[in-house]
Write a protein that holds these residues in place. Structure first.
Motif, PDB file in Angstrom:
ATOM      1  N   TRP A 118      -2.275  -4.420  10.656  1.00  0.00           N
ATOM      2  CA  TRP A 118      -1.055  -3.658  10.409  1.00  0.00           C
ATOM      3  C   TRP A 118      -0.184  -3.636  11.664  1.00  0.00           C
ATOM      4  O   TRP A 118      -0.652  -3.315  12.766  1.00  0.00           O
ATOM      5  N   SER A 123       6.281  -2.334  10.259  1.00  0.00           N
ATOM      6  CA  SER A 123       5.817  -1.859   8.949  1.00  0.00           C
ATOM      7  C   SER A 123       5.451  -3.019   8.029  1.00  0.00           C
ATOM      8  O   SER A 123       5.888  -3.097   6.876  1.00  0.00           O
ATOM      9  N   ARG A 138       4.748  -6.871   3.189  1.00  0.00           N
ATOM     10  CA  ARG A 138       5.018  -5.443   3.314  1.00  0.00           C
ATOM     11  C   ARG A 138       3.836  -4.621   2.795  1.00  0.00           C
ATOM     12  O   ARG A 138       3.470  -3.598   3.373  1.00  0.00           O
ATOM     13  N   HIS A 139       3.224  -5.093   1.702  1.00  0.00           N
ATOM     14  CA  HIS A 139       2.143  -4.342   1.064  1.00  0.00           C
ATOM     15  C   HIS A 139       0.931  -5.245   0.846  1.00  0.00           C
ATOM     16  O   HIS A 139       1.076  -6.442   0.569  1.00  0.00           O
ATOM     17  N   THR A 419      -5.957   4.808  -1.462  1.00  0.00           N
ATOM     18  CA  THR A 419      -5.369   4.656  -0.135  1.00  0.00           C
ATOM     19  C   THR A 419      -6.257   5.348   0.891  1.00  0.00           C
ATOM     20  O   THR A 419      -7.149   6.121   0.540  1.00  0.00           O
ATOM     21  N   ASN A 425       0.458   1.301   3.442  1.00  0.00           N
ATOM     22  CA  ASN A 425       0.768   0.181   2.523  1.00  0.00           C
ATOM     23  C   ASN A 425      -0.460  -0.640   2.144  1.00  0.00           C
ATOM     24  O   ASN A 425      -0.333  -1.777   1.689  1.00  0.00           O
ATOM     25  N   LEU A 456       5.334   1.184  -5.680  1.00  0.00           N
ATOM     26  CA  LEU A 456       6.081   0.271  -4.815  1.00  0.00           C
ATOM     27  C   LEU A 456       7.510   0.081  -5.313  1.00  0.00           C
ATOM     28  O   LEU A 456       8.438  -0.073  -4.509  1.00  0.00           O
ATOM     29  N   SER A 466       7.182   2.343   4.052  1.00  0.00           N
ATOM     30  CA  SER A 466       5.719   2.487   4.030  1.00  0.00           C
ATOM     31  C   SER A 466       5.322   3.792   3.359  1.00  0.00           C
ATOM     32  O   SER A 466       6.109   4.735   3.272  1.00  0.00           O
ATOM     33  N   GLU A 468       1.631   6.350   3.050  1.00  0.00           N
ATOM     34  CA  GLU A 468       0.284   6.577   3.585  1.00  0.00           C
ATOM     35  C   GLU A 468      -0.123   8.006   3.241  1.00  0.00           C
ATOM     36  O   GLU A 468       0.711   8.915   3.282  1.00  0.00           O
ATOM     37  N   ARG A 536       5.903   9.191   3.421  1.00  0.00           N
ATOM     38  CA  ARG A 536       6.692   7.981   3.202  1.00  0.00           C
ATOM     39  C   ARG A 536       7.711   7.827   4.323  1.00  0.00           C
ATOM     40  O   ARG A 536       8.417   8.776   4.658  1.00  0.00           O
TER      41      ARG A 536
END
Length: 552
Positions: A118, A123, A138-139, A419, A425, A456, A466, A468, A536
């Motif tokens: 990461w 990001s 990104r993800h 998560t 992400n 997303l 992002s 988390e 976020r």
């Protein structure tokens, strides 16, 4: 970075795995216009059903339930041949799905992920593959399956054996012929119970090495039952919706009485009905307290033991095959086709590893206390590093250089099983802390994929880079998962549900026992409350909606 390493153009999403979850993820991401690729170690789609080709491999959820529900046209055009589909048929189904939606063009086969790092400033995730590629995304979604990393055999001398060696979780694609051979099968979990009757049909001599006997019920496999077909066809949409809001992802009748609220005769009548159903979830429909009250559970456990005793001719062998030191259902029960009857065959033997443990595997066979046995082939049906094995097998490096394996050293820490704090992400499909292996995986996979993709899409719409979970939300969810497990009988068994089958693995109850319906409602509520428990990051700074979701 080496000189020949290539940095590729960004994609929105990297998905690891091209099984049932990976395929649906690709389809959904394409539908919302997000660029996504899947990285798959195999040379074709299928995931679990690509690798697990051992004799007798079948799903233990009925075929009409274990399939995608997102497209009625797909459902209408595919006809299952049996009540419980075999591995080859399920693999053909997933190959059909990949072809129907043209998904292979977004899959890189024979590609393993070595490392994912990461980059907090940008990001983004940087995904390093075994081909020295670096893919920036990104993800990052781990759709690696819950039973995809075979457990290495923890038996002395396993590397010394000079004969044929097979693992049920990595079976040769060309098949194996055991005709005329002396075969040892080590392990009596689901893969052992499914494969042993088939191997016995070929082998000249078969010896089964059992450490822990397993509860198993006859599957009664055959044509799809009319009642099941009628239930789906009468109102397909209503049936699929009921599955989403059921306890385990299959519509069933919920019991209303406790086991001792009825007399012995009525209790046995209900048990017989569940037994004849040939359905893994049938015992759930008998009484409310089988998984909560040990005395109630033992009434069904003894019922099953009596069934084993009635089938196995030799009383001593029958008792060895009867589970007695853990409640029914606290290890995953099995469905079988003439498993116990196999031990009535003259060329099939059983070794109880509790009374006669394996001392070592030798060049020519297996030494147990008091005997040396020679074999032409050994089959390890020793199971998987379940639920977490595939996730920590990849070097996933989150914020501040902390790896997921390091963070989970004492057990997995997740929010919703989706998560984990410190890994923005990053999403896990049917991860620890979700219903996962306690449910119909097809339903749970679709629910997770839909939640991830919709989330997303929402992030993109509002300009967030992002997402988390917060530490408070994660801690609250982990506590909730543990509390739910602790009021049941599940922790009383040393099962792969707790990681007990893998030496050195932390003993933590991994799935969420609160039910598919409760879990789905919780995930929906998280979104309705402005992504409760998530942070976020966006153009105007961080948006935090903190809280403990299980207290809602």
């Amino acid at each position: 970075m080496s000189a020949d390493m290539r940095v590729e153009t960004d994609v929105d999403v990297v998905v690891v795995g091209a099984g049932m979850a990976g395929l649906y993820l690709l389809h959904r991401f394409r539908g919302i216009g997000m660029s996504a690729i899947a990285l798959e170690a195999a040379d074709d789609v299928g995931g679990t059903w690509y690798w697990n080709r051992y004799p007798g491999a079948r799903c233990d959820i009925q075929s009409l339930d274990y399939q995608y529900s997102f497209d009625p046209e797909l459902e209408a055009e595919w006809e299952w041949s049996e009540k419980y589909a075999t591995q080859p048929e399920i693999l053909r189904y997933l190959q059909h799905v990949a072809a129907r939606y043209d998904l292979r063009r977004d899959i890189r086969f024979e590609t393993r992920v070595d490392r994912a790092v990461w980059d907090d400033d940008a990001s983004v995730w940087r995904i390093h593959t075994d081909g020295d590629d670096v893919i920036t995304c990104r993800h990052y979604v781990m759709a690696t399956g819950t039973l995809s990393v075979p457990k290495e055999p923890d038996i002395a001398g396993a590397d010394r054996y000079g004969g044929e060696v097979y693992f049920t979780g990595r079976w040769p694609h060309e098949g194996v012929d055991f005709t005329g051979k002396r075969v040892a099968v080590i392990g009596t979990g689901s893969s052992g119970i499914q494969s042993i009757p088939i191997i016995a049909e070929q082998a000249d001599q078969l010896t089964v090495f059992q450490r822990t006997p397993n509860y198993s019920m006859p599957a009664g496999n055959g044509p799809i039952p009319d009642a099941k077909r009628d239930a789906v066809s009468a109102d397909r949409d209503a049936y699929r919706e009921a599955a989403k809001w059921s306890l385990a992802g299959v519509p069933t009748t919920r019991p209303t009485e406790r086991a001792f609220a009825v007399d012995d005769g009525e209790r046995r009548r209900r048990f017989e009905e569940a037994w004849r159903a040939g359905e893994l979830l049938a015992p759930n429909s008998t009484f409310t307290d089988l998984w909560l009250n040990e005395a109630a559970n033992d009434t069904f456990a003894e019922f099953v033991r009596d069934k084993i005793r009635a089938v196995v001719d030799d009383p001593e062998t029958a008792e060895l095959l009867c589970p007695k030191d853990y409640p029914f259902g606290t290890k995953r029960p099995c469905l079988d086709t003439r498993y116990f009857q196999t031990f009535n065959l003259p060329h099939v033997g059983l070794v109880d590893l509790r009374s006669t443990p394996i001392r070592t595997i030798t060049e020519g066979g297996i030494d147990i206390d008091g005997d040396s046995m020679e074999f032409d082939a050994i089959v390890f049906a020793t199971g998987f590093d379940a639920m977490t094995g595939a996730l920590v097998a990849v070097d996933i490096v989150g914020r501040d250089g902390v790896t997921l394996k390091e963070k989970w050293a004492d057990g997995p820490l997740t929010y919703l099983g989706l998560t984990s704090v410190g890994f923005p992400n990053l999403f896990m499909v049917t991860g620890p802390g979700s219903p996962s292996v306690l449910s119909n995986m097809a339903v749970s996979i679709e629910q997770h994929v839909d939640w991830i993709v919709d989330t997303l899409a929402d992030l993109r719409e509002h300009g967030y880079t992002s997402i988390e979970p917060t530490a408070l939300a994660e801690a609250g969810w982990v506590q909730h998962v543990n509390d739910c497990a602790d009021i049941t009988l599940y922790p009383k068994a040393n099962s792969w549900y707790t990681g007990a089958n893998v030496p050195g693995k932390p003993r933590v109850f991994l799935p969420y026992v609160g039910g598919v319906d409760t879990y789905r409602a919780t995930c929906d509520r998280v979104v309705e409350e402005g992504y409760l428990g998530f942070r976020r990051r966006g153009p105007d700074g961080d948006q935090v909606s903190d809280g403990v979701v299980n207290r809602l």
